[in-house]
Write a protein that holds these residues in place. Structure first.
Motif, short mmCIF file in Angstrom:
data_model
loop_
_atom_site.label_atom_id
_atom_site.label_comp_id
_atom_site.label_asym_id
_atom_site.label_seq_id
_atom_site.Cartn_x
_atom_site.Cartn_y
_atom_site.Cartn_z
N TRP A 31 -2.61 -12.44 1.12
CA TRP A 31 -3.41 -11.20 1.79
C TRP A 31 -4.98 -11.63 2.10
O TRP A 31 -5.55 -10.67 2.65
N THR A 73 -4.16 -4.08 -7.34
CA THR A 73 -3.03 -3.55 -6.69
C THR A 73 -2.42 -4.37 -5.73
O THR A 73 -1.24 -4.22 -5.61
N LEU A 74 -2.89 -5.37 -5.12
CA LEU A 74 -2.49 -6.26 -4.17
C LEU A 74 -1.42 -7.41 -4.90
O LEU A 74 -0.54 -7.69 -4.58
N TRP A 76 -0.11 -6.69 -7.97
CA TRP A 76 1.11 -6.24 -8.31
C TRP A 76 2.02 -6.10 -7.11
O TRP A 76 3.59 -6.31 -7.27
N CYS A 77 1.77 -5.61 -5.97
CA CYS A 77 2.55 -5.43 -4.93
C CYS A 77 3.25 -6.76 -4.42
O CYS A 77 4.48 -6.78 -4.04
N THR A 78 2.39 -7.69 -4.24
CA THR A 78 2.79 -8.88 -3.89
C THR A 78 3.67 -9.71 -4.61
O THR A 78 4.59 -10.49 -4.16
N TRP A 79 3.09 -9.80 -6.12
CA TRP A 79 3.99 -10.68 -6.91
C TRP A 79 4.72 -10.14 -8.17
O TRP A 79 5.55 -10.87 -8.66
N LEU A 81 6.28 -6.48 -7.07
CA LEU A 81 7.23 -5.38 -6.42
C LEU A 81 7.95 -5.93 -5.47
O LEU A 81 9.27 -5.80 -5.32
N LEU A 82 7.34 -6.83 -4.76
CA LEU A 82 7.75 -7.49 -3.38
C LEU A 82 8.82 -8.48 -3.80
O LEU A 82 9.95 -8.45 -3.13
N LEU A 85 12.07 -6.44 -5.00
CA LEU A 85 12.51 -5.67 -3.76
C LEU A 85 13.26 -6.75 -2.89
O LEU A 85 14.49 -6.66 -2.33
#
Length: 282
Positions: A31, A73-74, A76-79, A81-82, A85
């Motif tokens: 990102w 935050t990013l 956790w979302c990138t490595w 949650l994503l 998912l």
């Protein structure tokens, strides 16, 4: 709230700020081109390092600690949650793909497809499952056998016995169907057509085995007769009962009534011959 919640980093290893900066920038590479403010700077890494031998955290500007949160935050979302998912979506797709492959190779698949492709058979009974017999088609209710000496025994229906109501035939009837050849059937049609070539032709009695359903061969025979005989010719289907019964029951007559209904309009009717059986002379 973002600025009040603090985040710092420390390590028991001999790790310089440059190495840690390279690590966090590698983690932020997905990102970094889209949101540069979420990539920690050298000043942020050096200013938030916790070292017990160094000055305390109170010497660091509190706003500096909150600058880590966009990165965290990013991260956790990138490595975290994503990938989970993506793995969930992939597992669902893989499950459906494997299930469709197993279904395509199932031994009973072809039989099921053939069963689903076959047309629905209409028995003509609109009250299925109620235990009642189907009503006779309108206009084709069986009546008495007319007084006619012109008869055709289909597939040996008149053997070995005839009802007393047909004893007048005394063996004087034509034989067609069954063991007879197509040439013999054509000869019967031609001879009967000659006898019908009068001003008031008598009805042609077609004797059949009432306990057997109508066949396509009989239908072809009657359609050929309709095409060859005079337009005023009429056929009376006479389903004979089993030799052990005096007359055919309604369960045997219903198929013949529907069969007569499928023939050209007004060409065929159904009649019932009752009475004791009489031996046909040889």
């Amino acid at each position: 709230m973002v600025e009040d919640l603090a985040f710092g980093w420390s390590s028991t290893l001999t790790l310089a700020s440059d190495r840690y900066l390279a690590l966090v920038r590698a983690l932020a590479s997905p990102w970094g081109w889209l949101w540069p403010q979420a990539v920690p700077t050298r000043e942020l890494v050096e200013g938030t390092r916790f070292f017990r031998a160094g000055p305390g955290p109170e010497a660091t500007d509190p706003a500096l600690w909150g600058q880590w949160w966009p990165f965290v935050t990013l991260l956790w979302c990138t490595w975290v949650l994503l990938p989970r998912l993506s793995l969930l979506v992939f597992s669902h797709w893989l499950l459906r793909w494997r299930a469709s492959g197993l279904l395509a190779r199932h031994p009973a698949r072809q039989a099921l497809l053939r069963r689903m492709a076959n047309p629905t058979i209409d028995s003509g009974h609109d009250q299925a499952g109620d235990g009642l017999l189907p009503e006779p088609p309108a206009g084709h209710r069986p009546g008495p056998v007319p007084a006619s000496d012109l008869a055709i025994a289909w597939a040996g229906a008149a053997e070995p016995r005839l009802p007393s109501a047909l004893a007048r035939l005394d063996g004087r009837y034509y034989r067609a169907g069954g063991r007879a050849s197509l040439a013999e059937d054509d000869a019967v049609l031609a001879e009967v057509g000659t006898r019908l070539d009068v001003a008031a032709p008598p009805p042609v009695l077609v004797l059949t085995r009432g306990w057997e359903p109508p066949t396509g061969e009989l239908q072809d025979f009657l359609l050929a007769a309709r095409a060859q005989w005079p337009g005023s010719a009429r056929v009376v289907l006479v389903p004979l009962a089993d030799p052990s019964e005096p007359a055919p029951g309604q369960r045997w007559l219903a198929p013949w009534q529907r069969f007569a209904e499928r023939l050209p309009t007004g060409f065929a009717t159904v009649a019932v011959a009752t009475g004791d059986t009489a031996t046909v002379p040889e």
